[in-house]
Design a protein around this motif. Structure first.
Motif, PDB file in Angstrom:
ATOM      1  N   ARG A  77      -3.690  18.558  -0.878  1.00 49.82           N
ATOM      2  CA  ARG A  77      -4.648  18.609  -0.585  1.00 49.82           C
ATOM      3  C   ARG A  77      -5.429  19.244   0.078  1.00 49.82           C
ATOM      4  NH1 ARG A  77      -4.108  14.242   0.409  1.00 49.82           N
ATOM      5  NH2 ARG A  77      -2.913  13.123  -0.739  1.00 49.82           N
TER       6      ARG A  77
ATOM      7  N   LEU B 235      -5.750  -3.488  -4.100  1.00 48.99           N
ATOM      8  CA  LEU B 235      -4.451  -3.061  -2.913  1.00 48.99           C
ATOM      9  C   LEU B 235      -5.616  -2.359  -2.324  1.00 48.99           C
ATOM     10  CD1 LEU B 235      -1.446  -3.413  -2.204  1.00 48.99           C
ATOM     11  CD2 LEU B 235      -1.154  -1.494  -3.737  1.00 48.99           C
ATOM     12  N   ARG B 236      -5.730  -1.462  -3.060  1.00 47.62           N
ATOM     13  CA  ARG B 236      -6.577   0.447  -2.545  1.00 47.62           C
ATOM     14  C   ARG B 236      -8.041  -0.628  -1.374  1.00 47.62           C
ATOM     15  NH1 ARG B 236     -10.916   2.653  -2.513  1.00 47.62           N
ATOM     16  NH2 ARG B 236     -10.726   4.828  -3.078  1.00 47.62           N
TER      17      ARG B 236
ATOM     18  N   GLU C 260       5.070   3.931 -11.354  1.00 47.73           N
ATOM     19  CA  GLU C 260       3.943   2.804 -10.937  1.00 47.73           C
ATOM     20  C   GLU C 260       3.789   2.038 -11.664  1.00 47.73           C
ATOM     21  OE1 GLU C 260       1.367   5.049  -9.305  1.00 47.73           O
ATOM     22  OE2 GLU C 260       2.318   5.139  -7.552  1.00 47.73           O
TER      23      GLU C 260
ATOM     24  N   PHE D  29       7.505  -4.445  -2.498  1.00 48.75           N
ATOM     25  CA  PHE D  29       7.904  -3.118  -1.544  1.00 48.75           C
ATOM     26  C   PHE D  29       8.854  -2.656  -1.656  1.00 48.75           C
ATOM     27  CE2 PHE D  29       8.564  -0.392   2.201  1.00 48.75           C
ATOM     28  CZ  PHE D  29       7.329   0.324   2.028  1.00 48.75           C
TER      29      PHE D  29
ATOM     30  N   LEU E  79     -10.071  17.303  -7.492  1.00 48.04           N
ATOM     31  CA  LEU E  79      -9.638  17.818  -5.808  1.00 48.04           C
ATOM     32  C   LEU E  79      -9.023  19.240  -6.221  1.00 48.04           C
ATOM     33  CD1 LEU E  79      -6.913  17.154  -6.519  1.00 48.04           C
ATOM     34  CD2 LEU E  79      -7.738  15.205  -5.462  1.00 48.04           C
TER      35      LEU E  79
ATOM     36  N   CYS F  63      -6.335  13.150  -6.397  1.00 52.86           N
ATOM     37  CA  CYS F  63      -5.087  13.383  -5.546  1.00 52.86           C
ATOM     38  C   CYS F  63      -5.172  12.490  -4.250  1.00 52.86           C
ATOM     39  CB  CYS F  63      -4.415  14.380  -5.218  1.00 52.86           C
ATOM     40  SG  CYS F  63      -3.659  15.553  -4.818  1.00 52.86           S
ATOM     41  N   ALA F  64      -6.305  11.872  -3.674  1.00 51.21           N
ATOM     42  CA  ALA F  64      -6.543  11.369  -2.817  1.00 51.21           C
ATOM     43  C   ALA F  64      -5.726   9.828  -1.931  1.00 51.21           C
ATOM     44  CB  ALA F  64      -7.866  10.497  -2.712  1.00 51.21           C
ATOM     45  N   LEU F  65      -5.848   9.948  -1.146  1.00 46.30           N
ATOM     46  CA  LEU F  65      -4.243   9.247  -0.498  1.00 46.30           C
ATOM     47  C   LEU F  65      -4.767   7.791  -1.070  1.00 46.30           C
ATOM     48  CD1 LEU F  65      -2.064   9.467   1.411  1.00 46.30           C
ATOM     49  CD2 LEU F  65      -3.215   9.275   3.198  1.00 46.30           C
ATOM     50  N   SER F  66      -5.516   7.658  -0.480  1.00 46.09           N
ATOM     51  CA  SER F  66      -5.558   5.965  -1.278  1.00 46.09           C
ATOM     52  C   SER F  66      -5.492   6.076  -2.577  1.00 46.09           C
ATOM     53  CB  SER F  66      -7.556   5.878  -0.981  1.00 46.09           C
ATOM     54  OG  SER F  66      -8.233   6.524  -1.355  1.00 46.09           O
ATOM     55  N   ASN F  67      -5.433   6.402  -3.372  1.00 40.51           N
ATOM     56  CA  ASN F  67      -5.180   6.369  -4.682  1.00 40.51           C
ATOM     57  C   ASN F  67      -3.468   5.910  -5.119  1.00 40.51           C
ATOM     58  OD1 ASN F  67      -8.127   6.142  -5.484  1.00 40.51           O
ATOM     59  ND2 ASN F  67      -8.151   7.779  -5.979  1.00 40.51           N
ATOM     60  N   ASP F  68      -2.638   6.636  -4.279  1.00 42.69           N
ATOM     61  CA  ASP F  68      -1.497   6.381  -4.120  1.00 42.69           C
ATOM     62  C   ASP F  68      -0.881   5.039  -3.796  1.00 42.69           C
ATOM     63  OD1 ASP F  68       1.348   6.518  -3.199  1.00 42.69           O
ATOM     64  OD2 ASP F  68       1.108   8.742  -2.973  1.00 42.69           O
ATOM     65  N   LEU F  69      -0.358   4.885  -4.932  1.00 46.53           N
ATOM     66  CA  LEU F  69       0.344   3.224  -4.952  1.00 46.53           C
ATOM     67  C   LEU F  69       0.961   3.618  -3.784  1.00 46.53           C
ATOM     68  CD1 LEU F  69      -0.243   0.276  -6.578  1.00 46.53           C
ATOM     69  CD2 LEU F  69       1.815   0.807  -7.444  1.00 46.53           C
ATOM     70  N   GLY F  70       2.308   3.856  -3.196  1.00 45.91           N
ATOM     71  CA  GLY F  70       3.152   4.005  -2.904  1.00 45.91           C
ATOM     72  C   GLY F  70       2.650   3.719  -1.461  1.00 45.91           C
ATOM     73  N   TRP F  71       1.065   5.188  -0.983  1.00 46.57           N
ATOM     74  CA  TRP F  71       0.776   4.849   0.143  1.00 46.57           C
ATOM     75  C   TRP F  71       0.537   3.520   0.645  1.00 46.57           C
ATOM     76  CZ3 TRP F  71      -4.622   4.649   0.652  1.00 46.57           C
ATOM     77  CH2 TRP F  71      -5.059   4.574   2.511  1.00 46.57           C
ATOM     78  N   ALA F  72      -0.597   2.861  -0.324  1.00 50.60           N
ATOM     79  CA  ALA F  72      -1.456   1.566  -0.673  1.00 50.60           C
ATOM     80  C   ALA F  72      -0.393   0.858   0.020  1.00 50.60           C
ATOM     81  CB  ALA F  72      -2.131   1.387  -1.366  1.00 50.60           C
ATOM     82  N   LEU F  73       0.837   0.714  -0.839  1.00 53.83           N
ATOM     83  CA  LEU F  73       1.557  -0.464  -0.694  1.00 53.83           C
ATOM     84  C   LEU F  73       2.232  -0.350   1.012  1.00 53.83           C
ATOM     85  CD1 LEU F  73       3.700  -1.235  -3.809  1.00 53.83           C
ATOM     86  CD2 LEU F  73       2.919  -2.942  -3.213  1.00 53.83           C
ATOM     87  N   GLY F  74       2.331   0.834   1.261  1.00 53.14           N
ATOM     88  CA  GLY F  74       2.848   0.496   2.707  1.00 53.14           C
ATOM     89  C   GLY F  74       2.462   0.077   3.777  1.00 53.14           C
ATOM     90  N   VAL F  75       0.986   0.928   3.975  1.00 51.82           N
ATOM     91  CA  VAL F  75       0.165   0.835   4.896  1.00 51.82           C
ATOM     92  C   VAL F  75      -0.334  -0.884   4.824  1.00 51.82           C
ATOM     93  CG1 VAL F  75      -2.669   0.428   5.638  1.00 51.82           C
ATOM     94  CG2 VAL F  75      -0.878   2.445   4.837  1.00 51.82           C
ATOM     95  N   VAL F  76      -0.488  -1.450   3.885  1.00 51.51           N
ATOM     96  CA  VAL F  76      -0.636  -2.958   3.800  1.00 51.51           C
ATOM     97  C   VAL F  76       0.572  -3.501   3.774  1.00 51.51           C
ATOM     98  CG1 VAL F  76      -1.397  -5.409   2.030  1.00 51.51           C
ATOM     99  CG2 VAL F  76      -2.480  -3.443   1.756  1.00 51.51           C
ATOM    100  N   PHE F  77       1.482  -3.482   3.524  1.00 52.74           N
ATOM    101  CA  PHE F  77       3.463  -3.740   3.606  1.00 52.74           C
ATOM    102  C   PHE F  77       3.318  -3.750   5.667  1.00 52.74           C
ATOM    103  CE2 PHE F  77       7.764  -3.977   4.419  1.00 52.74           C
ATOM    104  CZ  PHE F  77       7.810  -5.263   4.262  1.00 52.74           C
TER     105      PHE F  77
ATOM    106  N   LEU G 299       5.438  -9.673  -0.704  1.00 46.69           N
ATOM    107  CA  LEU G 299       5.217  -8.174  -0.298  1.00 46.69           C
ATOM    108  C   LEU G 299       6.141  -6.943  -0.392  1.00 46.69           C
ATOM    109  CD1 LEU G 299       2.212  -8.209   2.145  1.00 46.69           C
ATOM    110  CD2 LEU G 299       2.351  -6.535   0.064  1.00 46.69           C
TER     111      LEU G 299
ATOM    112  N   GLN H  91       4.524  12.404  -1.309  1.00 46.86           N
ATOM    113  CA  GLN H  91       3.193  11.866   0.273  1.00 46.86           C
ATOM    114  C   GLN H  91       3.097  13.098   1.176  1.00 46.86           C
ATOM    115  OE1 GLN H  91       2.767   8.678   2.172  1.00 46.86           O
ATOM    116  NE2 GLN H  91       3.174   7.027   0.219  1.00 46.86           N
TER     117      GLN H  91
ATOM    118  N   ALA I 153      -5.998  -1.939   2.177  1.00 53.53           N
ATOM    119  CA  ALA I 153      -4.606  -0.515   2.606  1.00 53.53           C
ATOM    120  C   ALA I 153      -6.199  -0.168   3.285  1.00 53.53           C
ATOM    121  CB  ALA I 153      -4.548   0.017   1.684  1.00 53.53           C
TER     122      ALA I 153
ATOM    123  N   TYR J 245       9.149  -1.220  -5.686  1.00 54.01           N
ATOM    124  CA  TYR J 245       8.546   0.396  -5.615  1.00 54.01           C
ATOM    125  C   TYR J 245       9.552   1.633  -4.652  1.00 54.01           C
ATOM    126  CZ  TYR J 245       5.134   3.683  -4.883  1.00 54.01           C
ATOM    127  OH  TYR J 245       4.689   5.443  -5.516  1.00 54.01           O
TER     128      TYR J 245
END
Lengths: 187, 187
Positions: free
Chosen positions: A63, A151-152, A131, A34, A185, B20-34, A30, A56, A155, A37
């Motif tokens: 959004r 991953l989604r 990405e 991370f 959106l 453009c939902a947050l959850s589709n942002d790879l960076g966001w998801a990686l950050g959250v999971v990390f 991870l 972001q 998260a 990325y």
DNA sequence: TATTGTTATACTCTATAACTATA
DNA sequence: TATAGTTATAGAGTATAACAATA
């Protein structure tokens, strides 16, 4: 290589020997991915104030227009003091605007400017390219999509499970929606 | 913009924002999971000097005995100055030992002590439990294994692709091996 | 009294530079 | 001269605390 000599392996902490291989460490993997990325996205968004995080914020601002600063901070899981600095930079660059909220004069509504939307679209393209580069070693859309999807799920779950860290509203809301196609959106 | 859809989700944020939902942002998801993993592993390894990173050092030390400090640092992708601090703490706790390398008196060989191996096994159990908790929302071994496998491929690829950051030796070596059964090591 | 946003401050992590002792 | 390890220092990033304006 004949490390298999561990056939008896009884010498030490044996049974899960290969379980301690670095690449099997979830934390190591991870962290590596991370950081990889992070570097790729920082390079891709070097000109954007705040880098990937600024992106972001800008994306979130574009959004859901009319969101307050605090709501934005919660959504992204950053401290409200950090949000102030991020918005300072984005505003100085003319990408967002802070407007007094007529309904609550303590709050400011964050709006993406036209220029901000342009910058967002432009940066978004570069980010997507970055990405894809990070995911490039996964062959084909299939594996990449699978990884993104897994991953989604992680998260969203993590966001919901961690109410303190914020972002749970967004997550809870998004968890009930269609992962793939989703509606478009107002960005 | 988001106001127009107030029809069903009367309360708050725009229900339709998804592409453009947050959850589709790879960076966001990686950050959250990390961050989620980081927190879980920190909680699980709170008593271990250096926390999760100390664990990795200890695991690496136990795995490849006789490695130098610098080799260890490269392997884990941390700075050599950081490695000094980590090893200071681990040594103070009696979990590792620094021994002069007879072949090169500048270098120190890092060995895990018996107590270190015990602590490693113990911490490893707690860490695995924490990992499972993080992955708990993926149903069944199947998805969890798939995620681990995909992430592992990404991490190995990233390590090899980034020679500066170190860890490439390990990665290059591991990339040629069987993901599952893998070579066994002297742990 | 509680909350939004700002500012100043402190803390944590990491990286840089300088030093030693070896090679 | 170059390298392994240590130490001190500086920097980024983040969190804490105090404040003003408003609810």
């Amino acid at each position: 290589m004949s490390a298999r000599s561990g056939s008896q392996a009884g010498s030490r902490a044996a049974p899960e020997a290969d379980a301690c291989a670095l690449s099997n460490d979830l934390g190591w993997a991870l962290g590596v991915v991370f950081r990889c990325y992070l570097k790729a996205s920082q390079d891709a968004l070097a000109d954007l104030p705040g880098g990937p995080r600024g992106f972001q914020v800008l994306a979130a601002a574009a959004r859901d227009q009319h969101g307050s600063q605090l709501a934005l901070a919660h959504r992204l899981g950053v401290d409200r003091t950090v949000m102030t600095y991020l918005l300072d930079d984005l505003e100085a660059a003319g990408l967002i605007e802070r407007r007094p909220d007529p309904a609550d004069r303590r709050a400011r509504r964050i709006l993406a400017t036209a220029r901000g939307c342009e910058a967002l679209a432009d940066a978004g393209q570069r980010l997507r390219a970055a990405e894809e580069q990070v995911l490039s070693c996964l062959d084909g859309e299939e594996d990449r999509g699978r990884f993104r999807s897994l991953l989604r799920r992680l998260a969203l779950h993590a966001s919901v499970a961690d109410p303190v860290r914020g972002a749970c509203d967004t997550a809870a809301e998004a968890i009930g929606t269609d992962p793939a196609g989703g509606p478009v959106l107002p960005c």
